[in-house]
Design an enzyme around this catalytic site. Structure first.
Site, PDB file in Angstrom:
ATOM      1  CE  LYS A  98      -4.431  -1.671   1.520  1.00 14.57           C
ATOM      2  NZ  LYS A  98      -4.148  -3.028   2.079  1.00 14.57           N
ATOM      3  CD  GLU A 120     -10.622   4.025   1.916  1.00 19.07           C
ATOM      4  OE1 GLU A 120     -10.738   5.258   1.677  1.00 19.07           O
ATOM      5  OE2 GLU A 120      -9.912   3.270   1.237  1.00 19.07           O
ATOM      6  CB  SER A 385      -0.242  -8.092  -0.983  1.00 16.51           C
ATOM      7  OG  SER A 385      -0.963  -8.945  -0.108  1.00 16.51           O
TER       8      SER A 385
HETATM    9  C1  LIG Z   1      -5.116  -4.069   1.956  1.00 21.66           C
HETATM   10  C2  LIG Z   1      -4.388  -5.285   1.666  1.00 21.66           C
HETATM   11  C3  LIG Z   1      -4.785  -6.138   0.632  1.00 21.66           C
HETATM   12  C4  LIG Z   1      -6.037  -5.925  -0.189  1.00 21.66           C
HETATM   13  O1  LIG Z   1      -6.034  -4.756  -0.951  1.00 21.66           O
HETATM   14  P1  LIG Z   1      -5.938  -4.774  -2.516  1.00 21.66           P
HETATM   15  O2  LIG Z   1      -6.331  -3.405  -2.917  1.00 21.66           O
HETATM   16  O3  LIG Z   1      -6.854  -5.828  -3.025  1.00 21.66           O
HETATM   17  O4  LIG Z   1      -4.529  -5.077  -2.864  1.00 21.66           O
HETATM   18  C5  LIG Z   1      -4.014  -7.249   0.360  1.00 21.66           C
HETATM   19  N1  LIG Z   1      -2.903  -7.526   1.086  1.00 21.66           N
HETATM   20  C6  LIG Z   1      -2.489  -6.734   2.090  1.00 21.66           C
HETATM   21  C7  LIG Z   1      -1.269  -7.108   2.838  1.00 21.66           C
HETATM   22  C8  LIG Z   1      -3.218  -5.594   2.415  1.00 21.66           C
HETATM   23  O5  LIG Z   1      -2.797  -4.817   3.410  1.00 21.66           O
END
Ligand SMILES: *Cc1c(COP(=O)(O)O)cnc(C)c1O
Length: 407
Positions: A98, A120, A385
């Site tokens: 993010k 948010e 992610s």
């Molecule tokens: C917020 C988050 C997601 C989901 O958000 P996307 O917009 O779908 O990428 C996925 N993995 C992590 C570690 C997150 O913090």
């Protein structure tokens, strides 16, 4: 619809923010003025040499990019199938992807002279990332978060406060991400000239799905180059978890024109019953919510349905319009992983590779281990992610028995 008449997938959205029928901007005129301003800023400021140079510098020296691609030797051997690789967004500063779009949004806010960043947050990761960007750029930050998520992800609430952000607790409705989005938009509309809304995913009215994807695109660009350098070929399959869809969009975009199978992994939670999952692509229908047209989960009255996943970053009742488009034209396959499979992958990756994944990312890892068994001669590149430190208390409390198993 004749496919050869479509513009190249990479050139979407069109000038009005549409990916096929999906996307666009469905907001009141006052807000539309601000959206037009941000769209104009994107096409001028964000495409300028100075902006690109500034962002590149920030990514390298502050975020620690590029993040590596890593071959999971132990996991691959254990599963006994396709080679599994990870793009390590968990090693991005603050522990998730993010920050990629938050630093972009923060830099744009600085160029525009904005005095406040508003957003948010669900799992708290976007709030922490934006609070980090606010501290870096010296711009005050206001984060709206559902009361349920505040309790579930308390360490992230403390991180936001330490970083100097103001956290607004949202107590209406289900008290989760969906209500936090409404609350943040209302606050933004009170003074849209001096503040800027920094959305947490590839969602919302145009130009946000474009803006966030462009800032997340660095994941796919790096991963494609790194994977090729490491193996001399393209991956056969790539996958990423899809909540709103930002990590997946930034990752997939670089591979859209390649002969690569693309899988968006949705959270099946406790099962297929409405309210027990958040699989918008698999079970949703077309509709407009939060200012854009996409695929969404609706209740009997046609309103956004309650959703559930153990991974609070994934429990959103809709999905970014570009994913709805890729899914419709058959470019992205939507697959489902439930809580049990995700938590199993959470422990499996921790035990076998020494990497504790975020529960969100564990969904993508779980799918990779399933696919690996079906495609033993192929390769799978997973976008990891984020890291799982934020989920430790929750996992041990709710799924403590899994810690006693062998992996
Ligand atoms: C917020 C988050 C997601 C989901 O958000 P996307 O917009 O779908 O990428 C996925 N993995 C992590 C570690 C997150 O913090």
């Amino acid at each position: 619809m004749k496919k050869e008449l479509l513009p190249a997938e990479k050139r979407l959205p069109d000038n009005n923010g549409f990916f096929g029928r999906f996307g666009g901007s469905f907001v009141q005129p006052e807000l539309q003025k601000q959206m037009d301003e941000i769209a104009h800023a994107y096409h001028t400021i964000c495409r300028s040499h100075n902006f690109v140079q500034d962002l590149r510098n920030i990514r390298k020296h502050f975020q620690g990019r590029p993040t590596p691609v890593y071959y999971c030797k132990n996991l691959t051997e254990k599963v006994g199938g396709a080679r599994i690789y990870l793009k390590r967004e968990d090693l991005n500063h603050t522990g998730a992807h993010k920050l990629n779009h938050c630093m972009g949004e923060g830099l744009l806010a600085k160029y525009l002279g904005k005095k406040k960043l508003i957003a948010e947050t669900g799992a708290g990761q976007h709030g922490v990332a934006l609070a980090t960007a606010g501290a870096y750029f010296g711009i005050p930050v206001e984060i709206h978060m559902g009361e349920v998520d505040i309790q579930k992800e308390y360490p992230n609430v403390m991180r936001m406060k330490v970083l100097g952000a103001k956290v607004v607790s949202v107590t209406r409705g289900d008290k989760t991400l969906k209500e936090a989005v409404d609350s943040a938009f209302e606050s933004y509309l009170e003074d849209p000239v001096n503040s800027i809304y920094c959305i947490g995913s590839v969602l919302g009215p145009h130009p946000f799905p474009l803006l966030v994807r462009e800032f997340q695109r660095v994941i796919g660009i790096e991963a494609r180059e790194q994977f090729f350098e490491m193996t001399g070929e393209m991956p056969d399959n790539i996958c990423a978890c899809v909540g709103g869809g930002s990590n997946a969009a930034g990752f997939f975009h670089a591979f859209i024109d390649d002969p690569v199978e693309i899988y968006g992994v949705e959270p099946l939670g406790r099962g297929t019953k409405l309210g027990e999952h958040a699989c918008s692509l698999a079970y949703g229908t077309e509709g407009i919510m939060h200012g854009f047209n996409s695929i969404m989960l609706k209740d009997a009255g046609g309103n956004p349905a309650p959703v559930y996943s153990a991974a609070s970053g994934l429990d959103y009742p809709s999905v970014g319009p570009e994913h709805a488009y890729w899914h419709e034209i058959g470019r992205e396959k939507a697959v489902q992983i439930n809580d049990d499979e995700a938590v199993t992958a959470f422990f499996q990756l921790s035990r076998l590779e020494g990497i504790i994944p975020a529960l969100e990312s564990a969904h993508a890892v779980a799918f990779a281990t399933k696919l690996a068994k079906e495609r033993p001669t192929e390769s799978i590149l997973v976008n990891l992610s984020g890291r799982g430190d934020k989920d430790l208390d929750f996992v041990m409390e709710k799924f403590g028995k899994y810690a006693e198993r062998e992996y």
